[in-house]
Design an enzyme around this catalytic site. Structure first.
Site, PDB file in Angstrom:
ATOM      1  N   CYS A   1       0.826  -1.195   0.000  1.00 26.04           N
ATOM      2  CA  CYS A   1       0.000   0.000   0.000  1.00 26.04           C
ATOM      3  C   CYS A   1       0.865   1.252   0.000  1.00 26.04           C
ATOM      4  O   CYS A   1       1.523   1.538  -0.983  1.00 26.04           O
ATOM      5  CB  CYS A   1      -0.986  -0.027   1.181  1.00 26.04           C
TER       6      CYS A   1
ATOM      7  N   HIS B   1      -3.653  -5.291   1.077  1.00 27.24           N
ATOM      8  CA  HIS B   1      -2.944  -5.561   2.334  1.00 27.24           C
ATOM      9  C   HIS B   1      -2.925  -7.053   2.672  1.00 27.24           C
ATOM     10  O   HIS B   1      -3.844  -7.540   3.336  1.00 27.24           O
ATOM     11  CB  HIS B   1      -3.640  -4.827   3.471  1.00 27.24           C
TER      12      HIS B   1
ATOM     13  N   GLU C   1      -1.116  -8.528   4.854  1.00 19.98           N
ATOM     14  CA  GLU C   1      -0.953  -8.710   6.300  1.00 19.98           C
ATOM     15  C   GLU C   1      -2.271  -8.541   7.044  1.00 19.98           C
ATOM     16  O   GLU C   1      -2.374  -8.925   8.210  1.00 19.98           O
ATOM     17  CB  GLU C   1       0.097  -7.724   6.832  1.00 19.98           C
TER      18      GLU C   1
END
Lengths: 1006, 269
Positions: free
Chosen positions: B104, B233, B235
């Protein structure tokens, strides 16, 4: 010399920002515009031509792939590239207003050029190049109006306009610096209190925005005419009369905002319905604090409260060596004046509360609740008020920037609409944090400044921002409200400070910390000095954004992004070194003492010396009158006769489209709700992620499956009937929402946020006694249901003057309480959402339905007023909530949703929408506790009800529950994509779920 | 087997460092340290001690001047306390065959620093950028991503279709010119694309493609395959309860897989 650099999208690329602006002009103002191109302008002072050229050539302030940049005005489109703009509007900040991008531009330029940051100044502006719609060319008046009404807030910004003709004659705008031109100013004046009569005292209070009443002014005068005090002051070379610094410190410390004088008042309460007289001595103590104390005693060794009401946020035990804390604030008045800046400051401001709780918390989520008038308001606006749509958009964007840029997920929220919020929008912002139970061998939730600890201010610098915020928010909004009350937050300066603070905390570099909010240094240092019994502070050492602030202004400024810490002398060097390395400004301002005095100096000169005890405990108790008489409301029957299944469906669609019910996806999607990686129940749920969630659940410690639940209740619509039941319903709704997602009703802590209209009688506030009685009743309910639910309040706040007077009109908000709960979920994999999961699930309704239509969404949709307001019976509700929680723990419940706004019909529809599944429901099976019409059965908003679905093979668990509770199967989840309501064999309502989705989403589909 | 030490950089508005480090640990990294940018500048921490560098998501400098622009200037112009330019450290790190991931805001930084796409192996020259979403809005929503099996990218090797959230306002890929776009395709540097989960095909349709990115580009690799940047994202999906419909029993492969591939690659070195 001033230089200008203009940057804008390359000619071939689409200007997304400009397109958005054009759309807003069309939608919000109904103006025809052909198109808008948007240009960013940097004006720089303090660099030479070669340096500025270097910034341009090396692409320091712009992105050469996306943008063109020039030191001349950017060219107009060449022929063939589209029409030339007809109007040019350039909007820039007024001097002294926080300009975050300019700060970043300055720091970046300084780094690249290798010059000190303070050697240059940068100012940003936005230039809008507007093309007419040939069918309806804009006039200059229209352009000025659109600049004023949409592109710019003249309170903090200014604009210039040029027509194409003017531009061709003289292209571009002259460079303009928004520099504050002030001289260093150490003027301290004496306020001749001893020579003032009552009229003069009140005049001084009004003119200086002290917001002190006559009793308080007398109290202060008495203090300063005491002979012993005069002698003490003479020895310090202080005048007998107070200095302006002292008066301002006292006014701020004694403000309603800081001292909650109405909650602390002695109230003579008369109930005219019963004839009963009652003396209430301090609503806060008797109704809120004491209830929590009783509950904590009752819980004994199982008490999960750690710190209640005393610190910036309330603290409860969490799990695995962590505690959790929560604080909710309002930022109403600033948001009324500048919705964007007000709301941004609101969210980053409340972030600092957990940050300044105990030794400092790590921030894990935000929650936001806004109350507005309808964005479709179409009547004339009273003077100084902004259109509700503009307020909504500004607040939405302020919280978006504040929350997203700070990296804190917004996991929960609400929007509430009522025409009266036109006078004052309510902006509630809350933040949850976690603190290690032990930090360097000390409890993390405790803090205490020690004698000789150094007073250190960190974060941003001080300007004239927000001076008198504490006293201003204690007054009603009027046409002359001060613009200095408006501030713009800077989430990145705060984020940098926050990163630093957590590190300093873990290194044990300070003993106490608190935030600089209302009242600025005066308040933060004054509070912390309470730990040791005094302080000495040198105002002259405080870092300023610009010269020209007088000493009292420096002390009172509410410039944002600042924390005050107590640093032990032997840790100071390490503290300052770490701050410098992490690019965080930190300044030692003095030290804490045990002298018993709050002493402020300006250099060598003592400019304030106030006895701590007088400052903190000297405010006289208010004596107020409250008179309750239940409003005379007729009973009403809400009944729509003769509606066929289609007519019923049409009404349900209207209900789903109501502002208080409809989808808020437009807003939710623009808030980051999952940063930090612990999101469990998101605000949008279901098959297509567009069903409403009842509450937020997150996993703040990624290594653990323990979670926190955050829920809230808010029902000002009942306040016109009885604030007692308004409060009870808000609390029940909060608990119910928490339970609906898997929260344990026996492990919740509450936060009460009161927003009231002026409850003090005066000639211009003739119904003040009634409004105070409404407050008393709400507090009585708070105590009652806090005890009944075993729900301790751990923090709270009040905002008391949410009224507007202007243009001969007075608008008072409906008394509003946001009741938030924070709870612990031991295992987040037991959490659940509201969407139906599979065809064939059995649908149960828990809790009985009464004919309680007063204030309901359906009554309002039909333009009816009257009837009975929903009552709350905690004795039956709590066992119900416990039973559901026990089933959640077995993952036996497939879906769970609370029945609130819009009652049973809307709750069913929302579960269908979430699951994109139908349902077939037998209305005859719905447990109705009295005779009522079908409309009443479908739309009554009786409290404490939950709708659940369950796998058929587990349904016996709910059947068993039905043996001792109101818990009855009312239908089945259907695979036909339709919501079907039947009575006996006849179909009462049948509607395609996709139609319900459309109705639910259409209203705010922006 | 080689040890894998992960450096997750934070500071100046980064905000996804904790979950990024956590996901790296879940993926089997020996160590995942969150390090403040200022500690690199102070030379208290050295890049050379690590094998895998991650620029996590956030709001560097509040997106002032455009996403990651100011941070790119810090990396470009700063030297550490020992007098070595930060870019030199990055260059050395890459020369040692190590891995870089930008997520990002971190992807925006890699692009603005010229580490991606690095066509022709040219580093530190900006060749593409990431502009405002077509919607002109910041949005948080889940998307589906398809890895390009032909890409040299070591992170996406052999991965199935993935689901994870996007949370950005500036994620639309804008190449310098047509030639640049052609080369991204020809050299298989488009590592991840937004796809319609029903067809499995790249899409320009909003909101399946959340920002209008050309060719549905969600992530780019450099020619070495050792640098990946992506807007979504990974994660943010490291636990079953992160999935927006986990209570419905829906489950997609977690974003952790991208990290697992990285760790596996480094172990094999």
């Amino acid at each position: 010399m001033l230089y200008r650099m203009e940057t804008g999208p390359h000619a071939g690329l689409e200007d997304t920002q400009g397109r958005k602006t054009a759309r807003q002009l069309r939608r919000a103002l109904g103006l025809a515009v052909g198109g808008v191109r948007q240009i960013k302008v940097f004006t720089v002072d303090g660099l030479d031509a070669a340096q500025v050229r270097r910034l341009l050539d090396e692409g320091i302030w712009h992105d050469p792939i996306l943008q063109q940049a020039s030191l001349e005005p950017l060219p107009l489109p060449a022929s063939g590239e589209g029409p030339a703009p007809d109007w040019f509007v350039e909007v820039s900040f007024r001097p002294g207003v926080t300009d975050n991008e300019a700060r970043t531009a300055r720091d970046t330029a300084a780094l690249v050029l290798g010059v000190p940051r303070d050697s240059l100044r940068v100012y940003t502006a936005v230039q809008y190049r507007i093309c007419n719609d040939p069918a309806a060319p804009l006039t200059r008046e229209q352009v000025q109006a659109l600049a004023r009404d949409l592109l710019c807030n003249t309170l903090i910004q200014r604009f210039r306009v040029k027509s194409l003709e003017e531009w061709r004659g003289d292209p571009g705008f002259a460079p303009q610096a928004a520099r504050v031109t002030g001289q260093a100013n150490d003027t301290v004046e004496t306020v001749p209190l001893s020579r003032m009569d009552d009229a003069a005292l009140l005049k001084a209070s009004r003119e200086n925005t002290w917001a002190l009443n006559l009793d308080e002014l007398h109290g202060i005068r008495a203090q300063f005419t005491d002979p012993a005090e005069i002698a003490r002051r003479t020895a310090l070379a202080l005048p007998a009369d107070p200095t302006d610094v002292e008066m301002e410190v006292l006014a701020q410390t004694w403000s309603e905002h800081c001292k909650h004088k109405i909650f602390a008042a002695r109230i003579d309460y008369v109930d005219e319905d019963t004839g009963r007289h009652e003396n209430v001595d301090n609503l806060y103590k008797t109704c809120i604090r004491d209830a929590t104390a009783i509950l904590r005693q009752r819980m004994g060794a199982n008490d999960y409260c750690k710190s209640v009401f005393t610190d910036n946020a309330g603290v409860i035990a969490f799990i695995n060596g962590y505690d959790a804390c929560i604080k909710v604030e309002t930022h109403n008045s600033p948001s009324a004046l500048d919705p964007y800046g007000g709301a941004l400051t609101g969210i980053v401001g409340v972030n600092r509360d957990p940050m300044g709780t105990g030794l400092g918390a790590e921030l894990v989520c935000n929650t936001d609740v806004f109350c507005f008038a309808s964005p479709f308001y179409d009547k004339a606006l009273p003077p100084r008020l902004l259109h509700p749509r503009r307020v909504l958009e500004g607040v939405r964007e302020g919280v978006e920037h504040g929350g997203n840029k700070s990296g804190i997920p917004t996991v929960n929220g609400s929007l509430v609409f009522d025409e009266r919020y036109l006078g004052k929008p309510l902006v509630y912002c809350g933040t949850v944090g976690i603190i290690p139970t032990q930090i360097n061998g000390r409890p993390g939730w405790e803090k205490k400044a020690r004698v000789d600890d150094v007073i250190v201010m960190t974060g941003g610098r001080i300007g004239k921002d927000g001076i008198h915020g504490a006293t201003f928010s204690s007054e009603e909004l009027h046409e002359g409200s001060p613009a200095t009350a408006v501030q713009i937050g800077d989430p990145i300066t705060q984020r940098k400070m926050y990163d630093f603070i957590l590190r300093a905390r873990d290194l044990g570099l300070y003993n106490a910390i608190t935030d600089n909010g209302a009242g600025g240094l005066s308040s933060s240092v004054g509070e912390m000095a309470g730990d040791t019994g005094g302080c000495v502070l040198d105002i002259a050492r405080a870092p300023l954004k610009y010269d020209g602030l007088r000493p009292w202004e420096i002390l009172l400024s509410e410039a944002q992004e600042r924390m005050t810490l107590a640093v032990p002398p032997d840790k100071l060097a390490q503290f300052m070194e770490l701050a410098a390395r992490m690019d965080v400004e930190a300044t030692a301002l003095g030290h804490f003492t045990a002298s018993g005095f709050f002493e402020a100096r300006y250099g060598e000169r003592v400019v304030a010396s106030l006895p701590m005890r007088f400052m903190h405990d000297g405010v006289p108790q208010l004596e107020l009158e409250a008179v309750w008489k239940a409003p005379d409301t007729p009973d009403i029957r809400v009944e729509m006769t003769g509606l066929d299944a289609r007519g019923e469906a049409e009404f349900l669609r209207r209900m789903l489209g109501r502002l208080n019910i409809c989808s808020k996806e437009y807003i939710i999607r623009q808030y980051d709700h999952e940063v930090r990686g612990g999101s469990v129940i998101k605000p949008l749920v279901g098959a297509l992620r567009d069903g409403p969630a009842d509450a937020g659940v997150l996993r703040p410690l990624l290594e653990s499956d323990a979670g926190l639940v955050i829920a809230h209740g808010i029902c000002p619509k009942f306040s016109d009937y009885d604030t007692y039941w308004m409060m009870a319903n808000a609390m029940d709704e909060a608990v119910r929402n928490a339970v609906a997602v898997g929260g344990n009703p026996d492990a919740l802590a509450g936060v009460d946020n009161f927003c009231w209209c002026d409850p003090i009688w005066s000639e211009k506030n003739p119904d003040g006694r009634y409004k105070l009685a409404q407050l008393v009743r709400a507090c009585k309910a708070l105590r009652q249901f806090s005890l009944a639910y075993g729900l301790p309040c751990i923090s709270g706040k009040d905002s008391m003057k949410n009224d507007y007077t202007g243009g001969g009109e007075r608008i008072s908000i409906p008394p509003t309480v946001l009741f938030s709960v924070l709870g612990v979920i031991n295992n987040v994999t037991c959490a659940q959402t509201s969407d139906f999961k599979r065809e064939g699930e059995h649908i149960y309704l828990l809790g009985g339905t009464w004919r309680e239509m007063a204030g309901s969404e359906a009554a309002d949709e039909l333009g009816l007023k009257g009837g009975r307001v929903p009552h709350v019976d905690a004795a039956t509700a709590l066992p119900r909530y416990r039973a559901i929680n026990a089933l959640m723990g077995q993952r036996a419940i497939a879906a769970c949703h609370d029945c609130s706004d819009g009652g049973l019909a809307v709750a069913l529809a929302e579960m269908c929408i979430g699951g994109r599944l139908g349902a077939e429901v037998d209305l005859d099976a719905v447990p109705a506790l009295e005779d009522m019409s079908r409309t009443e059965l479908l739309y009554s908003e009786s409290a404490s009800r939950l709708l659940v679905s369950i796998r058929p093979d587990l349904a016996m668990l709910l059947e068993a529950l039905g043996q001792w509770q109101i818990c009855r199967r009312i239908g089945t989840v259907a695979g036909d994509g339709h919501l079907t309501l039947k009575s006996g064999d006849s179909v009462v309502l049948r509607e395609d779920v996709e139609e319900l989705v459309r109705a639910f989403k259409r209203t705010l589909d922006w | 087997m080689a040890t894998v030490n992960v450096l997750v950089i934070t500071g100046y508005g980064v905000n996804s460092h904790l979950e990024t480090a956590h996901t790296a640990r879940l993926a089997g990294a020996d160590r995942a340290d969150v390090v403040h940018f200022s500690d690199l500048v102070a030379a208290r921490v050295r890049l050379s001690e690590y094998d895998f560098l991650i620029f996590p998501g956030g709001f560097l400098d509040g997106d002032d001047l455009g996403a990651a622009q100011a941070a790119a200037m810090r990396w470009r112009y700063l030297k550490d306390a020992a007098g070595t330019p930060l870019l030199q450290h990055l260059q050395d790190f890459l020369d040692q065959g190590k891995l870089i991931l930008g997520i990002c805001n971190g992807f925006q930084l890699l692009v603005k620093l010229g580490l991606l796409p690095a066509l022709g192996g040219v580093r530190f020259e900006r060749q593409v950028s990431l502009g405002h979403n077509d919607s002109a809005r910041y949005e948080d929503r889940w998307v589906h991503l398809l890895p390009n099996p032909q890409s040299p990218c070591v992170f996406t090797k052999g991965l199935p279709m993935l689901a994870m959230p996007v949370r950005h306002g500036e994620g639309k890929l804008v190449p310098e010119n047509e030639d640049c776009l052609r080369r991204l395709q020809a050299e298989q540097l488009i590592a991840l694309q937004y796809v319609d989960p029903d067809t499995g095909k790249p899409t320009q349709e909003y909101p399946l493609n959340p920002n209008g990115s050309i060719l549905a580009v969600a992530g780019l690799s450099d020619p070495s395959g050792r640098i990946l940047g992506l807007m979504p994202h990974p994660e943010a999906f490291h636990h079953v309860t992160n999935h927006p419909a986990w209570t419905r029993g829906e489950l997609d492969p977690p974003g952790t897989l991208l990290f697992v591939n990285a760790v596996r690659y480094l172990r094999g070195q």
